[in-house]
Design an enzyme around this catalytic site. Structure first.
Site, PDB file in Angstrom:
ATOM      1  N   GLY A   1       1.080  -1.119  -0.166  1.00 22.26           N
ATOM      2  CA  GLY A   1      -0.040  -0.181   0.108  1.00 22.26           C
ATOM      3  C   GLY A   1       0.686   1.225   0.217  1.00 22.26           C
ATOM      4  CB  ALA A   2       4.171   2.060  -0.675  1.00 24.71           C
TER       5      ALA A   2
ATOM      6  CB  THR B   1      -1.912   6.601  -1.539  1.00 29.38           C
ATOM      7  OG1 THR B   1      -2.580   8.032  -1.151  1.00 29.38           O
ATOM      8  CG2 THR B   1      -2.931   5.818  -1.009  1.00 29.38           C
TER       9      THR B   1
ATOM     10  CB  ILE C   1       0.295   5.660   6.262  1.00 26.89           C
ATOM     11  CG1 ILE C   1       0.078   6.606   7.611  1.00 26.89           C
ATOM     12  CG2 ILE C   1       1.481   4.956   7.369  1.00 26.89           C
ATOM     13  CD1 ILE C   1      -1.133   5.594   8.574  1.00 26.89           C
ATOM     14  N   GLY C   2       2.087   4.696   3.521  1.00 29.75           N
ATOM     15  CA  GLY C   2       2.761   3.299   3.182  1.00 29.75           C
ATOM     16  C   GLY C   2       3.812   4.637   1.925  1.00 29.75           C
TER      17      GLY C   2
ATOM     18  CE1 TYR D   1      -8.672  -0.335   9.096  1.00 29.13           C
ATOM     19  CE2 TYR D   1      -9.433   0.534  11.210  1.00 29.13           C
ATOM     20  CZ  TYR D   1      -8.404   0.059  10.073  1.00 29.13           C
ATOM     21  OH  TYR D   1      -7.233   0.778   9.942  1.00 29.13           O
TER      22      TYR D   1
END
Length: 323
Positions: A51-52, A54, A56-57, A206
């Site tokens: 998930g890099a 956008t 935090i990633g 979640y």
């Protein structure tokens, strides 16, 4: 008449509760540990961040790139991943940043990604399981898994297991799983994995997946004792990211409006994950849970039950083995 989450916005206590949460979060916006003040270099190290593209990633990956690591951006969307790749290379000055595609909701995609990594990479020193989504609509994947559980838990679980031998070979190595303080409102029910006995209200599903993230991390750490590979989980804080992109427009509008003033930015939210992945003081620490201020804290009681952890871990092993 059954209660629905949209009823919250017409309740007089909603505004008071929301503002209280915002004020508490504002006090926690900045951690006493600042990534850029940490001198650790990652030259010669390889790191994967899911998930890099956008949020935090992306900032975790950017930090690793600035430290000189070979960074693999594990992203679902090729166009957005390519844009992030170019941005990180430009901002860090590190050209040894690469994009590989993965959709953690698909076990086929996870296996294909892992096979590519094992073929291309000789070492792997850091694995950050960051990719997750909240508020996904009810759905079952082609693997027969509830879509939120597949995306947030089973996919990362399988990915990590497939890369374990490479991590052990590269030891010392670190596994960092991003969970959430919302795990306190989660429950363990193995039927959830297939979409049974679930209530789809706000972030309820979640929350269950984030509880499983911590349970899995703790059992994984126990099994990895003596290998030189550590595994820890964390809460990044209440962060302005795209994790809520699946909520309706009203929820997003309220969250984003309040968040501009009170919530952490994605860069600030990346701090606790970077701390677990690179800080000298976390070397050798394993099976722990960190809060958004990079402090060791106790997770929910269910997350600390070794019997629950062993049962859930074995269930996920059997599940991924037959799918």
């Amino acid at each position: 008449m059954p209660f629905h989450y949209t009823d919250l916005f017409s309740h007089p206590l909603w505004f008071v509760c929301t503002m209280f949460l915002a004020l508490v979060t504002r006090a926690q916006r900045r951690s006493s540990w600042v990534p850029r003040a940490c001198p650790v270099k990652l030259t010669g190290k390889t790191a994967i961040v899911t998930g890099a593209n956008t949020g935090i990633g992306k900032f975790i990956a950017l930090d690793f790139a600035r430290r000189g690591a070979r960074v693999i951006l594990a992203c679902r969307n090729e166009a957005r991943g390519t844009a992030a790749l170019q941005d990180i290379r430009q901002c860090s000055g590190n050209q040894n940043v690469h994009l590989r595609l993965i959709d953690t909701s698909s076990l086929e995609s996870v296996r294909k990604f892992a096979a590519q990594i094992l073929q291309e990479e000789k070492e792997l020193h850091i694995l950050v399981n960051n990719a997750a989504a909240s508020g996904l609509p009810r759905g079952i994947t082609p693997d027969g898994l509830e879509v939120s559980f597949a995306t947030n838990h089973i996919g990362p679980f399988l990915l990590t297991n497939l890369l374990l031998d490479l991590l052990k070979k590269s030891a010392p190595a670190r596994i960092v799983n991003i969970s959430s303080v919302n795990h306190w409102r989660g429950k363990v029910d193995l039927s959830h994995f297939h979409g049974d006995n679930l209530t789809y209200r706000m972030d309820s599903v979640y929350n269950h997946t984030k509880l499983h993230n911590i349970i899995w991390t703790n059992e994984l750490a126990r099994r990895l004792q003596g290998t030189g590979v550590t595994a820890n989980s964390l809460h990044p804080g209440v962060v302005m990211t795209e994790v809520m992109r699946h909520y309706n427009w009203l929820v997003r509008l309220i969250f984003n409006t309040i968040g501009i003033f009170f919530f952490k930015s994605s860069e600030e939210g990346a701090g606790s994950a970077i701390y677990c992945a690179v800080a000298e003081e976390t070397e050798g620490i394993t099976g722990k849970y960190f809060d958004s201020d990079c402090s060791l804290v106790l997770p929910a009681p269910e997350a600390r039950d070794p019997a629950v952890a062993a049962k859930a871990f074995e269930y996920c092993e059997r599940l991924t083995a037959k799918l």
